[in-house]
Design a protein around this motif. Sequence first.
Motif, PDB file in Angstrom:
ATOM      1  N   THR A  44      42.785  83.136  44.417  1.00 20.68           N
ATOM      2  CA  THR A  44      43.162  83.491  43.037  1.00 20.68           C
ATOM      3  C   THR A  44      44.554  84.125  43.020  1.00 20.68           C
ATOM      4  O   THR A  44      45.370  83.837  42.140  1.00 20.68           O
ATOM      5  N   GLN A  81      39.346  82.004  36.635  1.00 19.09           N
ATOM      6  CA  GLN A  81      38.088  81.951  37.398  1.00 19.09           C
ATOM      7  C   GLN A  81      36.888  82.281  36.522  1.00 19.09           C
ATOM      8  O   GLN A  81      35.867  81.645  36.597  1.00 19.09           O
ATOM      9  N   ASP A 163      40.927  77.654  38.542  1.00 16.86           N
ATOM     10  CA  ASP A 163      40.348  78.578  39.520  1.00 16.86           C
ATOM     11  C   ASP A 163      38.819  78.502  39.476  1.00 16.86           C
ATOM     12  O   ASP A 163      38.186  79.064  38.585  1.00 16.86           O
ATOM     13  N   GLU A 164      38.254  77.779  40.406  1.00 17.34           N
ATOM     14  CA  GLU A 164      36.803  77.602  40.528  1.00 17.34           C
ATOM     15  C   GLU A 164      36.129  77.264  39.193  1.00 17.34           C
ATOM     16  O   GLU A 164      35.230  77.971  38.746  1.00 17.34           O
TER      17      GLU A 164
HETATM   18 MG    MG Z   1      39.124  83.908  43.322  1.00 20.67          MG
END
Ligand code: MG
Length: 248
Positions: A44, A81, A163-164
């Motif tokens: 991140t 995220q 992010d994910e």
């Molecule tokens: Mg992360």
Amino acid sequence: MNNIVEIKDVTISYRENVALKNITLNIEKGTSLAIIGPNGAGKTTLLTAINGLGNVLSGSVKVFGVDITSQTRKKIGYVPQSSAIDSRSPISVRDVVMIGRVSKIGLFRRPSREDKEIVESVMELVSIKELSEKPIGHLSCGEQQKVAVARALAQQPEIILLDEPTSNLDLKSQKEIIDLIDKVYKEKKLTIVFVTHILSHIPSSCKEAVLMKRGKIVWFGDIEKALNKDLLSELYDCPVEIIKRQYA
Ligand SMILES: [Mg+2]
Ligand SMILES: Nc1ncnc2c1ncn2[C@@H]1O[C@H](COP(=O)(O)OP(=O)(O)OP(=O)(O)O)[C@@H](O)[C@H]1O
């Protein structure tokens, strides 16, 4: 070589906690790159560096060949995220996607017809048109994730950072998001940087990978070579078996 992102010897910290240590990475324009690594590896933080944020102690980050400014940041779309949204929020899906236009039109100007058309077309691309009038807080996690992608696309970015985006999603929603990333990559011809630590969540369009551990890039290269039992077992400090790319 046409590098859209040039990270040179960058160290980033959160107060005394050094999260990235002397990272050097070039990302070519039009690449779809996966960033892989265990929790706390610095994935991140690396994305925030590309997005012009983060406390850079040393080194340099250039995007589009220049130091990052508020102008260059407008060309970078970011899907964070976690985008936990208050379920009581009355703002509609369409309005959330319109937020993506704010960086282009400014906070106090009315959206033009073109802005509205862009919002409608990204909602179409992301298949959330039927949700457009719904309050954002009434959507499932997977639907909210699609809205987050649409909002980033409404910005008409040249780079999109994800992010994910499949975390907290069920299998069907994971597949939908992975397919969506592939579709966006193919249709919009963007540079995509996609973070995950779940190896079955890599879109087939990702051709290269960065492996990160404890704030360092430990490997960079072809994704097929990255999905290697020995390499990943060392990365995750546990035995990893490669079966096959789930969504290839
Ligand atoms: Mg992360
Ligand atoms: N806001 C913060 N304040 C202090 N330390 C932080 C902060 N955010 C991250 N860190 C630390 O920086 C390091 C890298 O964090 P980062 O969030 O980049 O990891 P990550 O690879 O994205 O992990 P995850 O897979 O859990 O999301 C970790 O040691 C983390 O504890």
